[in-house]
Design an enzyme around this catalytic site. Structure first.
Site, PDB file in Angstrom:
ATOM      1  CB  SER A 194     -20.071  62.887  74.512  1.00  0.00           C
ATOM      2  OG  SER A 194     -19.159  61.820  74.653  1.00  0.00           O
TER       3      SER A 194
ATOM      4  CE1 TYR B 131     -18.701  63.780  68.555  1.00  0.00           C
ATOM      5  CE2 TYR B 131     -17.322  62.545  70.083  1.00  0.00           C
ATOM      6  CZ  TYR B 131     -18.568  62.845  69.560  1.00  0.00           C
ATOM      7  OH  TYR B 131     -19.683  62.209  70.053  1.00  0.00           O
TER       8      TYR B 131
END
Length: 319
Positions: free
Chosen positions: A142, A155
């Site tokens: 990401s 995360y």
């Protein structure tokens, strides 16, 4: 959009194939003639998808946090198709909320799924590729592996870990002289998939972030790496701009991102606390696309302009 290619005889394992990127990647590859091995916890969904895709698809119920499940997944792929050419580690979840409000067992479970699952998949894939002399490993990361954000610290930690793991493996293959084994990673922007429906949420508000990219952009980029492998790819202009901004103005970018994210969470409708799909899969969120774009439109229509401000890829950035 990726051009249609003849992929007859190519075998691809896709984790997280029951929805989102994984489902879309499997559908496109099968349409091009590839053999696809569908891995996810939601047995009914991947069984139905395998029927939809025809005889070139194999569904294998898999929890990526279980090394035994990953070993069984590889064995099933080998038994059905002989060998694996591409392994796509796509499965992953998230948690939003204040670090001290999120239960520790939820955070540790997220590490099991996102990071340990990536390690298990990469380990089995690369061992198989070495035995066969070639193969492509694609790991889903990401943009937040470069741009840390608050209210999603664990995360972020898993995505930083994935980036480090993948970069190290890429260099390792180079130093071992394995020119036909490719290790790639992709860094998508916030994308309209069912990710919010499956994520843990302890923020007190709906997870409604944006502007969001179309999942087709990510799906095409991942499939493109099969034909032209690259070590690392930032997908979309917003992802590239956020990462560039972090390099140019690190402190300012991080602070602005944090403020904007906090505003977005506070202005979203209230929501009950949930662990999402972290401990067990949920029935919701079964398609490639999610409902985030519609929720954003509703929020903007109600005058919550912070949604519209949230990182346009030029002036602001965030997730």
């Amino acid at each position: 959009m990726a051009l249609t290619k003849d992929r007859q005889g190519l075998t691809v394992v896709v984790t997280g194939a029951s929805s989102g990127f994984g489902r879309g990647i499997a559908q496109k590859l099968a349409a091009d003639g590839a053999n696809v091995v569908l891995a996810a916890r939601r047995t009914k969904l991947i069984d139905e998808l395998a029927i939809e895709l025809g005889g070139r698809a194999l569904a294998v119920t898999t929890d990526v946090s279980s090394e035994e499940d990953i070993a069984r997944l590889m064995a099933a792929a080998e038994s059905r198709f002989g060998k694996v050419d591409v392994w796509i580690n796509n499965a992953g979840l998230g948690i939003m909320g204040s670090f001290t409000d999120i239960p520790l067992n939820d955070m540790l479970r997220l590490v099991d799924i996102n990071l340990k699952g990536m390690i298990y998949g990469s380990h089995h894939a690369l061992r198989h590729f070495k035995e066969n002399g070639s193969g492509t490993l694609i790991n889903m990361s990401s943009f937040i592996s470069s741009v840390p954000l608050p209210f999603g610290a664990v995360y972020c930690a898993t995505k930083y870990g994935i980036a480090g793991l993948t970069a190290g493996l890429h260099l390792e293959m180079e130093l071992e002289g394995r020119k036909d084994i490719h290790v790639c990673m992709v860094h998508p922007w916030v994308t309209d998939t069912p990710w919010p429906e499956h994520s843990g949420n302890y923020s007190g508000h709906e997870i409604t972030l944006g502007p969001v990219d179309d999942p087709e952009t990510v799906i095409d980029a991942v499939i493109g790496l099969i034909d032209q492998p690259q070590e690392s790819v930032e997908i979309g202009s917003k992802s590239k701009a956020a990462i560039l901004s972090k390099h140019l103005i690190p402190v300012g970018t991080e602070k602005l991102n944090g403020i904007l994210l906090q505003e977005m969470l506070k202005s979203a409708p209230s929501a009950e606390k949930t662990s999402g799909s972290i401990h067990s899969p949920r029935f919701e969120g079964t398609q490639v696309s999610g409902n985030m774009r519609n929720r954003l439109k509703q929020q903007i229509g109600k005058g919550n302009s912070s949604k519209d401000r949230f990182t346009d890829g030029r002036n602001n950035h965030g997730k």
